[in-house]
Enzyme design. Structure first.
Site, PDB file in Angstrom:
ATOM      1  N   GLY A  33      28.884   3.583  69.708  1.00 34.42           N
ATOM      2  CA  GLY A  33      28.998   3.666  71.162  1.00 34.42           C
ATOM      3  C   GLY A  33      30.271   4.270  71.705  1.00 34.42           C
ATOM      4  O   GLY A  33      30.246   5.261  72.441  1.00 34.42           O
ATOM      5  N   ARG A  37      19.871  10.256  76.053  1.00 33.05           N
ATOM      6  CA  ARG A  37      18.738   9.807  75.227  1.00 33.05           C
ATOM      7  C   ARG A  37      17.420  10.391  75.712  1.00 33.05           C
ATOM      8  O   ARG A  37      16.549  10.716  74.911  1.00 33.05           O
ATOM      9  CB  ARG A  37      18.670   8.277  75.207  1.00 33.05           C
ATOM     10  CG  ARG A  37      19.785   7.655  74.400  1.00 33.05           C
ATOM     11  CD  ARG A  37      19.649   6.155  74.284  1.00 33.05           C
ATOM     12  NE  ARG A  37      20.678   5.613  73.401  1.00 33.05           N
ATOM     13  CZ  ARG A  37      20.809   4.341  73.099  1.00 33.05           C
ATOM     14  NH1 ARG A  37      19.964   3.450  73.599  1.00 33.05           N
ATOM     15  NH2 ARG A  37      21.766   3.927  72.303  1.00 33.05           N
ATOM     16  N   LYS A  96      36.195  -5.438  64.164  1.00 29.40           N
ATOM     17  CA  LYS A  96      36.085  -6.359  63.037  1.00 29.40           C
ATOM     18  C   LYS A  96      35.842  -5.695  61.689  1.00 29.40           C
ATOM     19  O   LYS A  96      34.984  -4.824  61.562  1.00 29.40           O
ATOM     20  CB  LYS A  96      34.952  -7.355  63.302  1.00 29.40           C
ATOM     21  CG  LYS A  96      35.192  -8.268  64.502  1.00 29.40           C
ATOM     22  CD  LYS A  96      34.030  -9.232  64.666  1.00 29.40           C
ATOM     23  CE  LYS A  96      34.272 -10.197  65.824  1.00 29.40           C
ATOM     24  NZ  LYS A  96      33.133 -11.133  65.983  1.00 29.40           N
ATOM     25  N   GLY A 119      23.315   0.877  65.041  1.00 25.72           N
ATOM     26  CA  GLY A 119      23.112   0.002  63.884  1.00 25.72           C
ATOM     27  C   GLY A 119      22.311   0.650  62.774  1.00 25.72           C
ATOM     28  O   GLY A 119      22.573   0.416  61.588  1.00 25.72           O
TER      29      GLY A 119
END
Length: 390
Positions: free
Chosen positions: A349, A35, A197, A372
């Site tokens: 991730g 990053r 999920k 996200g």
């Protein structure tokens, strides 16, 4: 939208929102500088033009004010080394001392502000706090795509106080990569989704059904779809309240590709006994923790024929070595297909971790740091941090 490469920053003080939310070990050493490295082109462009840079970022999730482990002072030396120049540091992101340093900074110099989230006003999107941040500079640049889905002070609200608000190089690259897969994909376009999920990916699946030719589903979320087909999944992860959703999807499309076999275990731990079985032969009391070789081959045949590939989410419990094989093989297949001319975008991730661990980052068209924000963009949501720049 103005971009960094189309703007001249000469003699401009520029407030740059980056994402320096890097992993630190117990001694506060950065364990992955990805990053940090990603924002260097934006910073260097401003410096090369003859401008000065005031860098702001968050780090971690401090609960109530200053916490040593979340101080951006730990980033100072590594950033100085990467830029090959001294970086000044303000022990606050607003206030008299911070303003004194930013007001006296010269063209070609860099100042790093302390962690924005030491103030609760940052995440609340407080207007007054945003205005205080804006006092540091003449120009605002947002290069933090990963936080563009949040209406935080530094990512969205602060832009209201600038005439010149500009899209950074990382932000621009993310948007270009997303445009390629969503607006002009070469076909076949294959989306590969994993993770635990179904509930995290409902909107994503619904949008991709409109865009993609194939949607490969692995990871824990696959077992809800298998259960929806009436297959015994043993003790595998399942969201019973999403079975109807899965059934409806499977009735209305043939784009969904599910695993044929699984690596199963009777305990959720790395060093337990494992077997590989066809999914319709799943044992009672056992759980699927990775995709098997027949699935890897079937998924691979689709991936190899694809011209556009989106990958988000692991194929198994990637953090356990004995259940990481499927994820690693998918990463390898995507890299190989990309090298033969396909466009690939990898985000999330564990997916990014697999690409980096295997040394495939330079063999993927674009590795997203979006998290996200990436998912919300694909879901068709408006990201406030982008909208404010337009």
């Amino acid at each position: 939208m103005k971009t960094v490469n189309t703007f001249n920053f000469k003699n401009k003080k520029t407030l740059v929102r980056v994402d320096f939310n890097v992993p630190l070990d117990k001694n506060f050493h950065i364990t992955d500088t990805t990053r940090l490295q990603s924002h260097i082109p934006t910073i260097k462009k401003i410096l090369t033009d003859g401008g000065s840079v005031i860098v702001m970022s968050h780090l971690g999730r401090p609960k109530d004010g200053y916490e040593e482990k979340y101080s951006l002072k730990h980033i100072l030396l590594p950033l100085s080394k990467i830029l090959n120049q001294e970086v000044f540091f303000a022990e606050d992101c607003i206030g008299t001392k911070a303003y004194h340093i930013s007001q006296n900074i010269k063209p070609g110099e860099v100042l790093l502000l302390e962690n924005l989230r030491f103030y609760k006003e940052e995440e609340k999107g407080d207007e007054l706090f945003s205005q205080k941040l804006s006092k540091h500079a003449d120009v605002y640049v947002n290069d933090a795509f990963a936080t563009a889905h949040r209406s935080h002070a530094s990512t969205t609200i602060v832009a209201k106080f600038f005439t010149e608000k500009i899209c950074g190089i990382v932000m621009e690259a993310e948007l270009n990569a997303l445009h390629t897969i969503l607006e002009a994909p070469k076909r076949p376009f294959t989306a590969i989704l994993g993770g635990a999920k179904v509930s995290d990916k409902i909107l994503l699946i619904e949008q991709l059904l409109k865009k993609a030719d194939h949607i490969i589903i692995g990871g824990g979320m696959a077992y809800t779809f298998l259960k929806a087909q009436g297959i015994n999944i043993g003790n595998s992860l399942v969201e019973t309240d999403k079975i109807e959703f899965a059934q409806n999807i499977l009735k209305t499309t043939n784009k969904i590709i599910l695993p044929k076999d699984s690596v199963i275990a009777h305990k959720f731990q790395n060093d337990t006994e494992t077997q590989t079985v066809l999914n319709h032969n799943m044992k009672d009391g056992w759980m699927g923790l990775d995709i098997g070789n027949q699935t890897i081959e079937a998924f691979g045949n689709i991936i190899k024929q694809s011209k556009t590939i989106l990958w988000n989410g692991p194929m198994g419990v990637f953090e356990m070595e004995n259940f990481s094989h499927g994820t690693k093989k998918i990463a390898e297949l995507i890299a190989q297909t990309t090298q033969k001319g396909a466009f690939s975008l990898v985000g999330g991730g564990d997916s990014v971790a697999a690409i980096n661990t295997l040394g495939f980052a330079d063999k993927i068209s674009y590795v997203s740091t979006g998290g996200g924000a990436l998912l919300e963009f694909i879901e068709g949501k408006t990201l406030p941090g982008i909208k404010i720049l337009q």
